[in-house]
Design a protein around this motif. Structure first.
Motif, PDB file in Angstrom:
ATOM      1  N   VAL A 202      66.031 -19.156  30.787  1.00 24.28           N
ATOM      2  CA  VAL A 202      66.179 -18.258  31.400  1.00 24.28           C
ATOM      3  C   VAL A 202      66.822 -16.897  30.931  1.00 24.28           C
ATOM      4  O   VAL A 202      66.850 -15.857  32.317  1.00 24.28           O
ATOM      5  CB  VAL A 202      67.359 -18.882  32.894  1.00 24.28           C
ATOM      6  N   ALA A 203      68.364 -16.700  30.361  1.00 30.09           N
ATOM      7  CA  ALA A 203      68.317 -15.968  29.838  1.00 30.09           C
ATOM      8  C   ALA A 203      67.350 -14.631  29.016  1.00 30.09           C
ATOM      9  O   ALA A 203      67.812 -13.529  28.934  1.00 30.09           O
ATOM     10  CB  ALA A 203      69.119 -15.724  28.857  1.00 30.09           C
ATOM     11  N   GLU A 204      66.660 -15.338  27.827  1.00 34.19           N
ATOM     12  CA  GLU A 204      65.571 -14.527  27.584  1.00 34.19           C
ATOM     13  C   GLU A 204      63.975 -14.653  28.585  1.00 34.19           C
ATOM     14  O   GLU A 204      64.124 -13.191  28.384  1.00 34.19           O
ATOM     15  CB  GLU A 204      64.789 -15.568  26.568  1.00 34.19           C
ATOM     16  N   PHE A 205      63.929 -15.378  29.811  1.00 34.18           N
ATOM     17  CA  PHE A 205      62.690 -14.963  30.387  1.00 34.18           C
ATOM     18  C   PHE A 205      62.928 -14.407  31.575  1.00 34.18           C
ATOM     19  O   PHE A 205      62.403 -13.775  32.407  1.00 34.18           O
ATOM     20  CB  PHE A 205      61.730 -15.868  30.515  1.00 34.18           C
ATOM     21  N   PHE A 206      64.071 -13.930  31.747  1.00 36.87           N
ATOM     22  CA  PHE A 206      64.995 -13.374  33.724  1.00 36.87           C
ATOM     23  C   PHE A 206      65.371 -12.343  33.660  1.00 36.87           C
ATOM     24  O   PHE A 206      65.752 -10.900  33.769  1.00 36.87           O
ATOM     25  CB  PHE A 206      65.240 -14.722  34.850  1.00 36.87           C
ATOM     26  N   LEU A 207      66.785 -12.743  32.328  1.00 30.40           N
ATOM     27  CA  LEU A 207      67.814 -11.780  32.480  1.00 30.40           C
ATOM     28  C   LEU A 207      67.685 -10.966  31.323  1.00 30.40           C
ATOM     29  O   LEU A 207      67.464  -9.459  32.145  1.00 30.40           O
ATOM     30  CB  LEU A 207      69.299 -12.231  32.065  1.00 30.40           C
ATOM     31  N   LYS A 208      66.848 -10.993  30.445  1.00 27.12           N
ATOM     32  CA  LYS A 208      66.432  -9.933  29.208  1.00 27.12           C
ATOM     33  C   LYS A 208      65.637  -8.891  30.299  1.00 27.12           C
ATOM     34  O   LYS A 208      66.029  -7.495  29.890  1.00 27.12           O
ATOM     35  CB  LYS A 208      66.075 -10.520  28.105  1.00 27.12           C
ATOM     36  N   PRO A 209      64.234  -9.848  30.582  1.00 29.63           N
ATOM     37  CA  PRO A 209      63.680  -8.910  31.324  1.00 29.63           C
ATOM     38  C   PRO A 209      64.422  -7.817  32.554  1.00 29.63           C
ATOM     39  O   PRO A 209      63.672  -6.684  32.948  1.00 29.63           O
ATOM     40  CB  PRO A 209      62.107  -9.253  32.143  1.00 29.63           C
ATOM     41  N   GLY A 211      67.072  -6.331  32.508  1.00 29.94           N
ATOM     42  CA  GLY A 211      67.748  -5.468  31.525  1.00 29.94           C
ATOM     43  C   GLY A 211      66.912  -4.273  30.817  1.00 29.94           C
ATOM     44  O   GLY A 211      67.758  -3.208  31.071  1.00 29.94           O
ATOM     45  N   LEU A 212      65.612  -5.022  30.827  1.00 27.86           N
ATOM     46  CA  LEU A 212      64.481  -3.568  30.165  1.00 27.86           C
ATOM     47  C   LEU A 212      63.850  -2.959  31.323  1.00 27.86           C
ATOM     48  O   LEU A 212      63.580  -1.949  31.068  1.00 27.86           O
ATOM     49  CB  LEU A 212      63.391  -4.994  29.247  1.00 27.86           C
ATOM     50  N   ASP A 310      57.317  -9.840  27.172  1.00 28.47           N
ATOM     51  CA  ASP A 310      56.219 -10.017  27.411  1.00 28.47           C
ATOM     52  C   ASP A 310      56.379  -9.779  28.685  1.00 28.47           C
ATOM     53  O   ASP A 310      55.812  -9.485  29.879  1.00 28.47           O
ATOM     54  CB  ASP A 310      55.511 -11.342  27.326  1.00 28.47           C
ATOM     55  N   VAL A 311      57.357 -10.797  29.824  1.00 27.99           N
ATOM     56  CA  VAL A 311      57.717 -10.903  30.703  1.00 27.99           C
ATOM     57  C   VAL A 311      58.174  -9.262  32.234  1.00 27.99           C
ATOM     58  O   VAL A 311      56.624  -8.661  32.787  1.00 27.99           O
ATOM     59  CB  VAL A 311      58.777 -11.462  31.489  1.00 27.99           C
ATOM     60  N   ALA A 312      58.874  -8.462  30.824  1.00 25.00           N
ATOM     61  CA  ALA A 312      59.177  -6.969  31.690  1.00 25.00           C
ATOM     62  C   ALA A 312      57.219  -5.993  31.081  1.00 25.00           C
ATOM     63  O   ALA A 312      57.228  -5.260  31.882  1.00 25.00           O
ATOM     64  CB  ALA A 312      59.554  -6.500  30.059  1.00 25.00           C
ATOM     65  N   ALA A 316      55.372  -4.628  33.902  1.00 27.21           N
ATOM     66  CA  ALA A 316      54.761  -2.641  34.124  1.00 27.21           C
ATOM     67  C   ALA A 316      53.426  -2.762  34.351  1.00 27.21           C
ATOM     68  O   ALA A 316      52.921  -1.947  35.417  1.00 27.21           O
ATOM     69  CB  ALA A 316      55.545  -2.263  32.877  1.00 27.21           C
ATOM     70  N   GLY A 317      52.974  -3.518  33.952  1.00 30.05           N
ATOM     71  CA  GLY A 317      51.215  -3.658  33.427  1.00 30.05           C
ATOM     72  C   GLY A 317      50.356  -3.973  34.507  1.00 30.05           C
ATOM     73  O   GLY A 317      49.137  -4.421  34.831  1.00 30.05           O
ATOM     74  N   THR A 318      51.231  -5.226  36.066  1.00 33.41           N
ATOM     75  CA  THR A 318      50.688  -5.832  36.585  1.00 33.41           C
ATOM     76  C   THR A 318      50.499  -5.036  37.719  1.00 33.41           C
ATOM     77  O   THR A 318      51.982  -5.395  38.677  1.00 33.41           O
ATOM     78  CB  THR A 318      50.526  -7.147  36.675  1.00 33.41           C
ATOM     79  N   SER A 319      49.270  -4.803  38.687  1.00 31.59           N
ATOM     80  CA  SER A 319      49.744  -4.133  39.505  1.00 31.59           C
ATOM     81  C   SER A 319      49.136  -5.289  40.789  1.00 31.59           C
ATOM     82  O   SER A 319      49.008  -6.364  40.655  1.00 31.59           O
ATOM     83  CB  SER A 319      47.957  -3.070  40.062  1.00 31.59           C
ATOM     84  N   PRO A 320      49.846  -4.435  42.197  1.00 36.48           N
ATOM     85  CA  PRO A 320      49.620  -5.636  43.047  1.00 36.48           C
ATOM     86  C   PRO A 320      48.202  -6.844  44.006  1.00 36.48           C
ATOM     87  O   PRO A 320      48.297  -7.063  43.832  1.00 36.48           O
ATOM     88  CB  PRO A 320      49.866  -4.684  44.281  1.00 36.48           C
ATOM     89  N   ASP A 321      47.433  -5.644  43.086  1.00 36.02           N
ATOM     90  CA  ASP A 321      46.005  -5.361  43.687  1.00 36.02           C
ATOM     91  C   ASP A 321      45.198  -7.027  42.757  1.00 36.02           C
ATOM     92  O   ASP A 321      44.990  -7.778  43.157  1.00 36.02           O
ATOM     93  CB  ASP A 321      44.986  -5.037  43.010  1.00 36.02           C
ATOM     94  N   ARG A 322      45.838  -6.806  41.068  1.00 40.47           N
ATOM     95  CA  ARG A 322      45.377  -8.053  40.532  1.00 40.47           C
ATOM     96  C   ARG A 322      46.679  -9.002  40.156  1.00 40.47           C
ATOM     97  O   ARG A 322      46.047  -9.670  40.850  1.00 40.47           O
ATOM     98  CB  ARG A 322      45.903  -7.697  39.030  1.00 40.47           C
TER      99      ARG A 322
END
Length: 362
Positions: A202-209, A211-212, A310-312, A316-322
């Motif tokens: 969770v720290a890596e995949f949720f808290l880190k993004p 922060g990023l 990758d999560v961050a 950043a790269g996924t639009s609401p439509d996609r």
């Protein structure tokens, strides 16, 4: 046929991640004609935090968290055609396993149903005298809610006669698209209780993004996170009742799944959250684990992240439509291939095969 199912809780999802799986599986088996009684101990304040009433498709017996009460309900196993002891009941598990299997009548199907197979296997490997390990050769069947071939091979290596994964799935009458709820508006939401073997992921995949991506908004739901330091763009929800799960999955732009350490290492272990989110039409990001493509197609029905960066990047790269397109594709896939009706058909075939063997032996 009559099933006695000894598990953690059917009535409460409080500190009980298996509740959705139990409900989906047993409801679907009841629809196929099974007469089911679920036995659950009154422990961990679960009865004080019920999120469903006893359902019409299953009788529920709640017993005190005492050895005396356990002994009493274990004797009732003698009245059933199929006796199931699940992993992680939460009160005297080893004693319960021993007592219910001893009470089962001759000819009854005796099943250990493992809802956390990687962890259970690790315990047995570390303890050659583990009660379950000693009993495996005498049980008729081990079912697991994940794990694939690695778990099957491990169980057989420890003496199980037969081991079959019956994976998590979707109950489309429980998890489905609903209107967005402003309480859960955010860019990324994660729902899961805090557990020791989940903290680092969770720290890596949720808290880190978080922060990023300080310009993005995050929600975390589940018990145990209250005292964990987190970036200021994360809002903590605490325990989220089952009745709010659909809104929590439908409202955020994206939803995150984070596997526990053992399940990620083993692979082939999709959490119930994967199917809950897909069933609500959510755009799901999952941490990477082997076997995901058996359930959802990466890039089209689910987004897969190797790490927090990758999560961050996906945020950043996924639009609401996609995100909406991915959610619709995921919903279509799980409705076609991954419902509890599918899983109950599989379990029913296993149960009937045993009944047929017993009749042939008479």
């Amino acid at each position: 046929m009559k099933i006695a199912f000894y598990g953690s809780s059917l009535l409460s999802a409080y500190w009980n991640g298996a509740a959705t799986y139990y409900r989906g599986m047993l409801k679907a088996l009841a629809a196929r004609g099974y007469d089911i009684t679920f036995f659950e101990p009154d422990v961990y304040d679960r009865q004080a935090n019920r999120d469903i009433d006893p359902p019409e498709w299953c009788q529920v017996v709640v017993y005190d968290g005492t050895v005396e009460a356990l002994e009493q309900v274990a004797t009732q196993a003698a009245d059933f055609d199929i006796v199931v002891k699940a992993s992680g009941v939460g009160f005297q598990d080893d004693l319960l396993l021993t007592r219910v299997m001893a009470a089962a009548r001759p000819g009854a199907l005796r099943v250990f149903w493992d809802v956390d197979a990687p962890a259970t296997l690790a315990e047995m490997r570390a303890a050659p005298d583990h009660p379950l390990r000693r009993m495996l050769p005498d049980l008729d069947l081990v079912l697991t809610y994940g794990g694939g071939d690695p778990v099957v091979a491990a169980y057989r290596g420890l003496g199980a006669r037969e081991c079959v994964p019956v994976y998590n799935a979707l109950d489309p009458e429980t998890h489905f698209p609903v209107d967005p709820d402003p309480r859960f508006a955010c860019d990324l939401a994660f729902l899961g209780n805090r557990l020791p073997d989940r903290d680092s992921r969770v720290a890596e995949f949720f808290l880190k993004p978080a922060g990023l991506a300080p310009d993005q908004s995050f929600l975390i739901g589940g018990s145990g996170w209250g005292d964990v330091p987190m970036p200021g763009n994360i809002r903590k929800l605490g325990h989220v009742g089952t009745g709010d799960h659909n809104a929590l999955n439908c409202t955020p732009r994206m939803v995150l799944n984070v596997a526990r350490d053992s399940m990620a290492a083993n692979g082939f272990s999709p959490a119930t959250r994967v199917f809950e989110a897909a069933g609500a039409g959510a755009c799901l990001i999952t941490d990477q684990w082997e076997g995901i493509e058996l359930f959802l197609k990466p890039g089209e029905e689910v987004l897969v992240a190797r790490d927090g960066q990758d999560v961050a990047d996906l945020l950043a790269g996924t639009s609401p439509d996609r995100a909406a397109r991915i959610g619709r594709a995921a919903l279509a896939r799980v409705l076609a291939d991954h419902t509890y009706a599918n899983r109950a058909e599989q379990a029913d075939a296993l149960f009937r095969a045993h009944a047929g063997r017993m009749e042939a032996a008479e």
